[in-house]
Design a protein around this motif. Structure first.
Motif, short mmCIF file in Angstrom:
data_model
loop_
_atom_site.label_atom_id
_atom_site.label_comp_id
_atom_site.label_asym_id
_atom_site.label_seq_id
_atom_site.Cartn_x
_atom_site.Cartn_y
_atom_site.Cartn_z
N LEU A 110 79.03 20.17 47.11
CA LEU A 110 80.16 19.67 47.90
C LEU A 110 81.52 20.10 47.35
O LEU A 110 82.41 20.47 48.10
CB LEU A 110 80.10 18.15 48.01
CG LEU A 110 79.25 17.62 49.17
CD1 LEU A 110 79.23 16.10 49.16
CD2 LEU A 110 79.82 18.10 50.50
N PRO A 111 81.71 20.06 46.03
CA PRO A 111 83.02 20.51 45.53
C PRO A 111 83.35 21.93 45.95
O PRO A 111 84.52 22.27 46.11
CB PRO A 111 82.87 20.41 44.01
CG PRO A 111 81.85 19.36 43.81
CD PRO A 111 80.89 19.50 44.95
N ILE A 112 82.32 22.75 46.14
CA ILE A 112 82.61 24.13 46.53
C ILE A 112 83.18 24.15 47.95
O ILE A 112 84.14 24.87 48.24
CB ILE A 112 81.35 24.98 46.41
CG1 ILE A 112 80.91 24.98 44.94
CG2 ILE A 112 81.59 26.39 46.89
CD1 ILE A 112 79.61 25.68 44.69
N LEU A 113 82.62 23.31 48.80
CA LEU A 113 83.17 23.23 50.16
C LEU A 113 84.60 22.68 50.11
O LEU A 113 85.49 23.14 50.83
CB LEU A 113 82.29 22.34 51.03
CG LEU A 113 80.87 22.88 51.26
CD1 LEU A 113 80.03 21.88 52.00
CD2 LEU A 113 80.95 24.18 52.03
N THR A 114 84.77 21.69 49.25
CA THR A 114 86.12 21.16 49.08
C THR A 114 87.07 22.25 48.64
O THR A 114 88.22 22.34 49.10
CB THR A 114 86.13 20.05 48.02
OG1 THR A 114 85.01 19.21 48.25
CG2 THR A 114 87.39 19.25 48.07
N CYS A 115 86.56 23.09 47.76
CA CYS A 115 87.39 24.18 47.25
C CYS A 115 87.85 25.08 48.40
O CYS A 115 89.01 25.51 48.44
CB CYS A 115 86.60 24.97 46.22
SG CYS A 115 87.48 26.38 45.60
N ALA A 116 86.93 25.33 49.32
CA ALA A 116 87.33 26.13 50.47
C ALA A 116 88.48 25.47 51.20
O ALA A 116 89.47 26.11 51.59
CB ALA A 116 86.14 26.32 51.40
N GLY A 117 88.37 24.15 51.36
CA GLY A 117 89.46 23.42 52.01
C GLY A 117 90.76 23.56 51.25
O GLY A 117 91.83 23.80 51.83
N LEU A 118 90.66 23.44 49.94
CA LEU A 118 91.88 23.58 49.13
C LEU A 118 92.48 24.96 49.30
O LEU A 118 93.71 25.13 49.39
CB LEU A 118 91.56 23.33 47.66
CG LEU A 118 91.17 21.89 47.27
CD1 LEU A 118 90.69 21.84 45.84
CD2 LEU A 118 92.34 20.95 47.50
N MET A 119 91.64 25.96 49.35
CA MET A 119 92.15 27.31 49.49
C MET A 119 92.82 27.50 50.85
O MET A 119 93.84 28.18 50.97
CB MET A 119 91.02 28.32 49.29
CG MET A 119 90.58 28.39 47.84
SD MET A 119 89.03 29.27 47.63
CE MET A 119 89.56 30.95 47.85
N TRP A 120 92.23 26.90 51.86
CA TRP A 120 92.86 26.98 53.17
C TRP A 120 94.23 26.30 53.17
O TRP A 120 95.19 26.79 53.72
CB TRP A 120 91.95 26.33 54.23
CG TRP A 120 91.01 27.32 54.84
CD1 TRP A 120 91.29 28.58 55.22
CD2 TRP A 120 89.64 27.10 55.15
NE1 TRP A 120 90.18 29.18 55.76
CE2 TRP A 120 89.15 28.29 55.74
CE3 TRP A 120 88.75 26.01 55.02
CZ2 TRP A 120 87.84 28.45 56.17
CZ3 TRP A 120 87.45 26.15 55.46
CH2 TRP A 120 86.99 27.36 56.02
N MET A 121 94.24 25.17 52.50
CA MET A 121 95.53 24.47 52.43
C MET A 121 96.60 25.35 51.80
O MET A 121 97.76 25.32 52.17
CB MET A 121 95.39 23.20 51.59
CG MET A 121 95.12 21.96 52.38
SD MET A 121 94.72 20.62 51.26
CE MET A 121 96.20 19.68 51.34
N ALA A 122 96.16 26.11 50.80
CA ALA A 122 97.13 26.94 50.08
C ALA A 122 97.78 27.95 51.02
O ALA A 122 98.93 28.33 50.82
CB ALA A 122 96.45 27.65 48.92
N SER A 123 97.02 28.37 52.01
CA SER A 123 97.56 29.41 52.89
C SER A 123 98.16 28.86 54.17
O SER A 123 98.77 29.60 54.93
CB SER A 123 96.45 30.39 53.26
OG SER A 123 96.25 31.28 52.20
N ALA A 124 97.92 27.57 54.43
CA ALA A 124 98.25 27.05 55.75
C ALA A 124 99.75 26.95 55.95
O ALA A 124 100.47 26.41 55.12
CB ALA A 124 97.61 25.68 55.92
N THR A 125 100.23 27.50 57.06
CA THR A 125 101.64 27.30 57.41
C THR A 125 101.74 26.79 58.84
O THR A 125 102.77 26.91 59.47
CB THR A 125 102.44 28.61 57.28
OG1 THR A 125 101.79 29.60 58.07
CG2 THR A 125 102.54 29.04 55.86
#
Lengths: 477, 492, 596, 105, 168
Positions: A110-125
């Motif tokens: 699950l943390p890996i999926l969370t990580c994907a979310g975090l990475m998306w957040m980093a790019s989200a504008t």
């Protein structure tokens, strides 16, 4: 390479591991973690050495900050997974299962999926992407926090996080609504373009929306007065998840906060009010986090308050948004924060496993039981307190610098006091480790090789960042 | 020979690290200290005062955008301070116990403190100047807490929290200083900053605030009245090497900072706040001096006295003329040596008797002639008797203060402060002589009949420190001529 | 540059250093080293005596804008003093070999003595204020070391502390004076100041205060009222020390200094008047106290005080040369008196109470006779040394200030009285104690110095001798009326003392006020208790409980308490959190939307 | 005709009702329902704005997509949230928030 | 939509919204929520958002609320007992809510142009709004769509993990 691939790889990794988990019954679950770690490390290398053209997807940027925060998320997740391996015994104890390995695989993937979310957040504008990635992270955290469900504390933490998280989501969404309603846009870049043409009469509504967005993000970054969930949830959650929350979730909150504020800079009337709001939040957060930490006796809870306190310093840098290096200050501070917080948590997990508790008194005499862990935690505490030649100092230094530059004297005065408080409560831990003698068990604490390497690397990095400021200064270049 | 400057702090630092990795604690520490001492001695003697300026410099650019580099080098002032540091460090290493639980940790802490002090003095870059000083913070906390005596925990907390707040105020002040430079010229380079002072960069209303921040920041580190209460208790509780290094060397960091940065860079602000500084330093001298008289234990007396003597150095700094400032610089050296010697002696005394309470002690000169002789010398130095460097420097401070006067006119603030400082000499004689008398003179309670004297083999570092005091007492010019070119740039 | 003064100055220091570093364990060797050093100084002092005046110095500290110089000023004053100091010093060193023969701390003693010689010679040679101050302080230290020689005795330890602290109080003024002089004139060199001082055009107030501050130094060192209290207590030191330091030389340094810097006072009548009356008052007080002491050394100590008072008043009267002349003669006979007393004490196994003595005439003839000579010299018996030097002062007093003259006459009467009392009680009559019964003459090493000192006590005052040592003294014809008065007073005093005390076993006169030294010491101890100690107590209290306890701990505690209180927001109730969350939102919205 | 402001006000009131529910109810399930009310209130506003910001004679469908996402997210959140509540109930036999007070201070 | 109808639906929606909050029985609350959402769906339709109106009924009133009811039944939750009110909490909550309403009203009525009638829209473009939303979703918003897929996976895994009695 298309930048979007990165998240997809991580996502695929996570899903793949879930599949392995379900179909390979006999497999030692630690293998899953190891695969996850290696996979994430590969993505990290890809990110580090690959080249990424500017993104063509609307609402998805791949600027320096985004790349930095992606690396940040990856490293955090890797270390969280390493911690999770050490923590898996506890998970096992607190999960209903018919097989001894029940739930462990999910706990790793699950943390890996969370990580994907975090990475998306980093790019989200774009507010749509921001909202969804934020929720992806939040929803997975709901699960993770409550994961050890035979532990009532974990469930209680999960429930509290759930309700308050949903409440903040409500405000956040409502805020987005208003921003959209007035600017007719959800994309931050477009919003920034539209803003100057907003009539004065609509600025109140805009401000209202922006404030509610800040409230939602304030919840994520643990800014007072939206921080009440933090101590309880941090204390109740499984420790690796606490670490993940306090580093990953917070950092993601900050990148979004920075992006939102950046968009609003094009309308000075709003921008000044927003930065005033951030100043208020920063002051309240500094005071609350650091003062309430003073009487703490539980180390995990102490770290929670400390996490609030550090959010205060970060907000201080955010509030000084006009200054030259404000973004850099946030980034450097977060990098330092990652190193020292994860170091604290990883030591906490190992010590708590061997001392049957995570009160500060359980650290008594740690210097005798494991000089290595004691020294590492000493470094972590020194860095958290902001002792020079550690990473934490570089962060504090930059924060004070940008605050001074943008003349946030109120915040500086508050921060001076709170830094003093910080020394007190961080050194309480040092005191326990070095001054006090062991009360309970005297045995030496074994540390696994992987953890030893991780701890050693974190200590070295803390020093490197402290001694060579160019490492920090180069984070965004 | 640029490696020399690096050796001054690397010697102790490497020693500290090696000790943590299992090298023989005592031998490694002393080796590290000796390396530091030799290199700083070469620096001190090798500094060409005729040429002036900063010598033995070496720089490693780190962040060009901020003009942040790792930049070390010496002029007369910091060569002197480095010499003081390494001398006291060697003495402290030697005076450390031989058998102690976790001796390696103990020695590593001692060496870390020494390295921090040396690094701070060697740095010519604001960032590292500040950073090195703080290196001592945690080791001090650990050492007082673990190996201290008396009310060690409270003392350790107090010194740590107090100094950390002082440091953070100082940090803000230094940042303010950095930001006062126009955007394109911003630099952490102390030498460049000093050069800018000539162009009146650091003036205006903001200079006043930055000055105050630096004054109180540095002042707290120096135990400027009324921010002094951490010092006596901490020194009383601290293990001997810490007390020696802290009172002797680290405390000088704040003064050094004032002398190197605050006063030369912001003469205008300094002038505006002379009244404040004078008032506070009179508090140091008279108020703390009186409080010292009331102490009943040697360690507390020494702790308070070290606070009190800071007043004299501040007076020298406040004069902002060459005489007073040179005197202050020399006094930094002299006080460092004398207080280190005193703490070393009191440590030996405590080791033999287990107490430093005047009411328990007495007549020990009979059993410990050498120790009492050494104490006597250190005491004379401390109360500023001629023949010791303290005297020469205090003399300069007083003359510096009177230099500010209009001939034949009524007394100005400096002169009134000087009158107080002169009376402070009486006060210091009162408490030091009382201490000496109650410990070494008079009847010897029978329980001290078998107390062993210190041997030269153990006490030679004290002899070394005292020898330094006497040498510089007879020939202060040896130091002054080194210091003077750097000072003459800013003061007349 | 003449190197002789440097040799004079540094040979004792070298001796002290050698003793401390090398010969400490060898007591005998230590004493010889010390004696040899002072002998060297004496020899070179003799050569210097014949050499021309000079003023030489080098920079000790040179800051470009400011120099501190070390040098020597050889002129009439310093030549005379050099001889007195080295001469008397040499004899006392020799005497000490015998006196301290059995002492455990002999090496320490001789090191201290050598250090003292160095310091004293430094004062004598000094050609500027700073150098003088340096050595001024150093004599204080050496005096401290020597007074506290028998440190096991609490009284000695206390006396040593008292001496140094009281001297420091004097030095406080002295330094301040030096600073004032420097601030006004820009120089501390005696040579420059002599010519420059009167031309500076300073305000009368400033000049007077500066002079009086300088005078403070003399008040401390020469034990003038109100800082006289240390000198009697200083008798706790070994007797030769009392002779050398606390009678002949160091205490006279104040007078020497006043004579050196007389130019500071010359222009200020007010300053001179203060000097005069302090001197006279001290002298009278001490003479009265001396009449009621029973400790032989204390009587001598008060007599020293009294004579120093006379010298100081001579400076106040404007006749510094007379003051120095009295200093000169006084050095011999007072040293002799102390050494004689020391001889008695030594022989009576450290008995100092004169009522336990008596009948020593037969047993210690040499001591008896030399002591008698000194007594008479001090009492002003013509034509012994004291008569001449005192006469100069009395004459000057009657010339300039009749009131002072009158008081001085009274003092002289008491001088003769108490000296006779001492002599009669200690030496005459029958032995009043076991120890006195078994008294015996001292060994030659002690006796010879007595004899050698008796000679100058006899002749030093004669005008031809005076002329050798004081060529600068203006030839004032002897004042016949003054002499007559002096002689009359002398006879009256001697007579009264002899009649009153002859054959007595205890003091027939009891005046507690005098015996208790006018209760000044008691007053001081109360004063110190109620000022310094009380202030110290208050300061320590404020420091501990208000600054530290109240402010520091209070602030710390408040912060902590605030943190503790904040925790109660964190009550664990989800609804409360939601409420606080909402409250925060609303508050923030109001602040931002409507207030800001 | 109802104006946008009327819709906004209705949405705001619905939001407030939800908010009040969170503040006033003790049953965690009902609190969760109240939270759904808040999200839906936001949706109402969005749809209103979408209708208001017409483009080429059509509502702004971007906002409707956002509403769609919000509904999905809310559903996902409900799924996890209810799972947490079930687990909580199993462990504590209660859904009352007063009983969630072991973590405090 | 004509004003009377609008107001009826608004009042309908708000009334049942309030009922969610005030009902002591969880089942009644859940039922009220369903009705409330029906009103909401009507309002969506009044705003020409037919697709969303349908979704609202299908997803919310249909699926989500059934889930709620199901859980309430599963846990066999009883009506909340009447308990003494925590006056302070009550008061505080109401104050906060009232203040929030005040802010909302100020903000809503400050919105410029909001008092005008909605601009007309053309109903004859050819594609319905479902097509329009779908096109936007799969073209412009394909990234968020993928993300929401991940979200749903995570949510379902989480729900299983947390509610399954015995994990294997």
């Amino acid at each position: 390479m298309s930048p979007i691939l990165l998240e997809l790889i991580v996502l695929a990794l996570g899903l793949g591991l879930l599949l392995i988990e379900s179909f390979a019954d006999r497999l030692n679950r630690n293998i899953i973690a190891i695969i996850g770690i290696i996979g994430l490390a590969c993505v990290f290398l890809l990110l580090q050495f690959g080249s990424f053209p500017a993104s063509e997807v609307a609402g998805y940027t791949q600027d320096k900050a985004a790349l930095f925060f992606k690396k940040f998320a990856l490293i955090t997740t890797i270390i969280v997974l390493i911690m999770s391996i050490d923590y898996s015994d506890t998970v096992r104890k607190f999960v209903h299962g018919i097989t001894p390995q029940a739930g462990i695989g999910e706990f790793y993937s699950l943390p890996i999926l969370t990580c994907a979310g975090l990475m998306w957040m980093a790019s989200a504008t774009d507010f749509v992407i921001i909202f969804i990635s934020l929720e992806l992270v939040t929803v997975s955290f709901y699960t993770l926090v409550a994961f050890t469900r035979r532990n009532p504390a974990s469930l209680e933490a999960g429930a509290k996080y759930l309700i308050l998280g949903a409440l903040s989501t409500g405000f956040f969404v409502y805020g987005i609504t208003w921003i959209y309603g007035i600017t007719q846009n959800t994309n931050l870049t477009s919003i920034a373009k539209v803003l100057p043409s907003i009539p004065v009469s609509n600025q109140t509504g805009l401000l209202f929306g922006a404030m509610l967005v800040i409230v939602g993000l304030g919840f994520k970054v643990a800014a007072a007065p939206f921080q009440f969930w933090v101590p309880d949830v941090y204390q109740g959650a499984p420790t690796p998840i606490t670490a993940f929350l306090s580093v990953g979730s917070k950092a993601a909150g900050f990148i979004v906060l920075l992006r939102v504020l950046e968009a609003f800079q094009s309308l000075p009337a709003i921008e000044s009010k927003l930065s005033f709001a951030i100043v208020l939040l920063a002051a309240a957060t500094l005071v609350y986090g650091n003062l309430a930490a003073l009487p703490q006796t539980n180390f995990k809870r102490l770290l929670a308050y400390s996490s609030i306190g550090h959010a205060g310093y970060l907000l201080m840098a955010v509030a000084s948004f006009g200054a030259l290096d404000a973004g850099l200050a946030v980034v450097v501070y977060l990098a330092a924060y990652l190193l020292m917080t994860l170091l604290s948590f990883i030591v906490l997990i190992i010590v708590a496993k061997n001392s049957e508790g995570d009160d500060i008194t359980h650290f008594n005499g740690l210097s005798k039981r494991s000089p290595f862990l004691a020294f590492s935690l000493l470094i972590a505490m020194a860095s958290l307190a902001g002792v020079p030649l550690t990473a934490g100092f570089l962060g504090k230094f930059l924060v004070f610098k940008v605050a001074f530059e943008s003349q946030q004297f109120l915040l500086i005065v508050v921060a001076i006091v709170t830094v003093g408080c910080g020394f007190y409560y961080y050194l309480k831990v040092v005191r326990a480790m070095y001054w006090q003698t062991t009360t309970g068990t005297q045995t030496a604490i074994p540390v696994s090789l992987l953890s030893t390497i991780t701890i050693g690397a974190l200590v070295v990095l803390i020093f490197l960042f402290g001694i060579f400021p160019q490492l920090g200064a180069g984070l965004l270049s | 020979m640029n490696v020399l400057v690096h050796l001054t702090y690397l010697g102790p630092l490497v020693a500290a690290i090696l000790i943590l990795f299992g090298f023989a604690p005592r031998r490694t520490a002393i080796t590290g200290a000796v390396v530091g001492l030799i290199s700083s001695l070469i620096l001190f003697l090798g500094y060409d005062h005729a040429a002036g300026g900063y010598q033995f410099t070496s720089a490693l650019a780190l962040v060009p955008a901020w003009d942040l580099k790792f930049y070390v080098g010496v002029d007369g002032l910091n060569a002197t301070m480095l010499f003081l540091t390494s001398l006291v460090a060697l003495a402290a290493a030697w005076m450390s116990p031989r058998t102690e639980e976790n001796l390696h940790r103990y020695m590593a802490c001692v060496m870390a403190i020494a390295a921090g002090a040396a690094g701070a003095f060697a740095s010519l870059d604001l960032f590292f100047f500040y950073a090195f000083h703080e290196l001592a913070l945690i080791p001090t906390f650990l050492m007082i807490g673990i190996w201290g005596s008396g009310n060690r925990q409270a003392a350790a907390w107090k010194i740590t929290i107090y100094l950390s707040i002082g440091s953070i105020i100082l940090l803000v002040g230094l940042i303010g200083l950095y930001l006062m430079v126009p955007d394109k010229d911003r630099t952490f380079d102390i030498v460049k900053l000093q050069a800018m002072a000539a162009h009146a960069v650091f003036t205006g209303p903001s200079a006043n605030w930055v000055f105050l921040l630096m004054l109180f920041g540095f002042g707290t580190l120096v135990s400027l009245f009324p921010f002094h209460t951490w010092a006596p208790q901490a020194y009383a509780a601290a293990p001997v090497p810490v007390a020696m290094l802290h009172a002797g060397v680290l405390k000088k960091f704040g003064l050094y900072g004032l002398l190197r940065l605050t006063l030369p860079l912001m003469p205008e602000a300094a002038h505006n706040f002379t009244w404040l500084l004078l008032t506070l330093l009179v508090g140091n001298i008279i108020f703390v001096g009186l409080a010292t008289i009331n102490q009943k234990q040697l360690d507390l007396t020494l702790g308070y006295s070290s606070v009190m003597h800071m007043g004299y150095i501040f007076l020298g700094l406040a004069t902002t003329n060459l005489i007073g400032v040179d005197g202050a610089a020399l006094l930094m050296l002299a006080h460092g040596l004398s207080i280190a010697a005193l703490f070393a002696i009191s440590g030996e005394l405590r080791k033999q008797t287990g107490t430093l309470d005047y009411r328990d002690l007495g007549g020990l000169a009979k059993s410990m002639p050498l120790l009492s002789f050494l104490f006597g010398l250190a005491l004379y130095a401390s109360i500023g008797l001629p023949g010791f460097a303290n005297f020469a420097s205090e003399l300069l401070v007083f003359f510096g203060a009177f230099k500010t006067a209009t001939p034949g006119a009524a007394f100005n603030g400096y002169q009134i402060a000087t009158v107080c400082a002169l009376w402070g000499l009486v006060i210091s004689a009162v408490y030091m002589l009382r201490a000496y008398r109650s410990i070494f003179f008079g009847d010897r309670p029978s329980r001290w009949a078998n107390v062993k004297d210190v041997t030269l083999g153990l006490g030679w570092p004290v002899v070394l420190l005292l020898a330094g005091l006497i040498v510089f007492g007879f020939a202060p010019q040896a130091v002054l001529q080194k210091i003077e070119p750097g000072m003459a740039l800013f003061w007349k | 540059m003449n190197s002789a003064p440097w040799i004079i100055l540094f040979s004792p220091l070298l001796a002290a250093a050698v003793i401390v570093i090398a010969t400490q364990p060898f007591k005998k060797l230590s004493s010889y080293v010390s004696v040899a050093a002072v002998a060297v100084s004496l020899l070179f002092a003799l050569t210097v005596f014949g050499s021309p005046d000079q003023d030489v110095s080098f920079n000790w500290i040179d800051l470009g804008v400011f120099q501190v110089r070390i040098g020597y000023l050889i002129d009439g004053f310093s030549k005379m003093m050099l001889l007195v100091v080295t001469g008397v010093g040499f004899l006392i060193h020799v005497y000490s070999i015998g006196y301290m023969h059995d002492d455990r701390g002999r090496s320490r003693y001789f090191a201290g003595l050598s250090l003292f010689m160095f310091s004293m010679l430094g004062i004598v040679l000094a050609n500027n204020f700073i150098m003088m101050f340096i050595f001024w302080e150093l004599v204080g230290v050496s005096s401290y070391i020597l007074i506290g020689h028998w440190f096991e005795r609490s009284s000695a330890a206390d006396a040593a502390n008292k001496a140094l602290i009281v001297n420091r109080i004097g030095d406080f003024g002295f330094m301040l004076g030096i600073l004032m002089v420097w601030s006004a004139s820009g120089t501390v060199m005696f040579g420059e100041l002599t010519s420059k001082w009167s031309t500076l055009g300073l305000g009368a107030g400033y000049a007077t205060i500066a002079a009086l501050m300088i005078f403070c130094g003399a008040v401390g060192k020469s034990a003038q009222f109100p800082l006289h209290v240390w000198l009697p207590d200083a008798m706790e030191g070994p007797t030769p020390v009392s002779a050398l330091i606390h009678a002949a030389t160091m205490v006279a340094a104040g007078v020497y200094m006043l004579a050196r810097v007389y130019f500071l006072f010359a222009g200020s009548a007010a300053a001179l008047a203060v000097v005069l009356w302090i001197g006279v008052f001290t002298s009278l007080l001490a003479a009265l106290m001396a009449t009621q002491q029973s400790d032989i050394k204390r009587v001598l100590a008060y007599s020293t005080l009294s004579q120093l008072g006379l010298m100081v008043s001579a400076v106040g009267l404007g006749v510094p040369v007379s003051a120095l002349f009295h200093l000169f003669t006084h050095a011999f006979f007072k040293a002799l008196l102390f050494l004689g007393a020391g001889s008695v004490i030594h022989s009576l196994h450290n008995e100092q109470n004169m009522w336990q003595m008596g009948g020593l005439q037969k047993k210690m003839p040499l001591t008896f006779w030399t002591f008698l000579i000194a007594t008479l010299a001090l009492s002003g018996c013509p034509p012994l040394a004291g008569f001449w030097s005192k006469d100069g002062i009395v004459a000057a007093a009657f010339e300039h200030n009749a009131a002072a003259g009158l008081v001085i006459t009274v003092i002289n009467f008491f001088t003769a009285f108490y000296m006779m009392r001492l002599f009669v009680v200690a030496f005459l009559g029958s032995a009043r104690s076991e120890a006195a019964e078994h008294a015996h003459e001292s060994p030659p090493v002690m006796a010879v110095p007595l004899v050698l000192l008796a000679i100058p006590s006899l002749i030093a005052g004669f005008p031809p001798v005076e002329h050798i040592f004081f060529p600068m003294a203006e030839e004032a014809g002897p004042s016949i009326p003054a002499m007559l008065v002096s002689v009359a007073v002398f006879i009256a005093g001697i007579g009264a003392g002899f009649v009153l005390y002859r054959g007595k076993n205890s003091d027939p006169v009891s005046i507690p006020l005098f015996a208790n030294r006018f209760y000044i010491d008691q007053f001081y101890s109360v004063l110190v208790k109620w000022t310094q100690d009380a202030l110290a107590g208050v300061a320590a209290f404020v420091d501990r409980w208000i600054i530290d306890g109240g402010l520091v701990r209070g602030l710390g505690g408040t912060t902590w308490g605030f943190g503790f209180a904040l925790r109660f927001l964190q009550i664990g109730n989800l609804q409360a959190y939601a409420f606080l969350f909402g409250f925060g939102v609303v508050l923030l919205l109001y602040l931002i939307l409507f207030a800001a | 005709m109802a104006t946008l402001n009327d819709y906004l006000l209705a949405s705001g009131l619905l939001f407030t009702v939800g908010f009040a529910g969170v503040l006033l109810r003790r049953n965690i399930i009902i609190i969760f329902m109240a939270l759904e009310l808040m999200l839906n209130a936001a949706n109402l506003s969005l749809v209103g704005f979408s209708r208001f910001h017409t483009q080429a004679g059509l509502p702004d469908y971007n906002a409707q997509v956002l509403v769609f996402f919000i509904i999905t997210v809310a559903a996902a959140e409900v799924a996890v949230g209810l799972a947490v509540i079930v687990a909580l109930f199993r462990a504590k036999q209660t859904t009352h928030i007063e009983n969630l007070n072991s973590l405090k201070f | 939509m004509p004003a009377p109808l609008f107001w009826i639906f608004v009042i309908f929606m708000l009334f049942f919204g309030v009922m969610v909050v005030v009902n002591r029985s969880p089942v009644a609350s859940a039922m009220s929520l369903v009705v409330c959402f029906l009103g909401l769906a009507a309002l969506y339709i009044s705003l020409d958002a037919f697709f969303l109106g349908v979704i609202q009924i299908l997803v919310y009133a249909g699926a989500v609320m059934v889930l709620f009811l199901f859980i309430i039944m599963l846990l066999d939750l009883k009506a909340e007992q009447r308990r003494r009110f925590n006056l302070i909490a009550m008061f505080g909550g109401i104050v906060v809510v009232v203040l929030f309403v005040k802010v909302l009203v100020d903000v809503c009525y400050g919105f410029q142009g909001g008092n005008a009638v909605f601009p007309a829209i053309s109903h004859n473009v050819g594609h319905g709004d479902t097509w329009q939303v779908g096109m936007a979703l799969f073209q412009q918003y394909k990234l968020p769509l993928q993300m929401i897929g991940a979200l749903v996976v995570v949510a379902s895994v989480g729900a299983v993990l947390l509610s399954k009695r015995e994990l294997k």
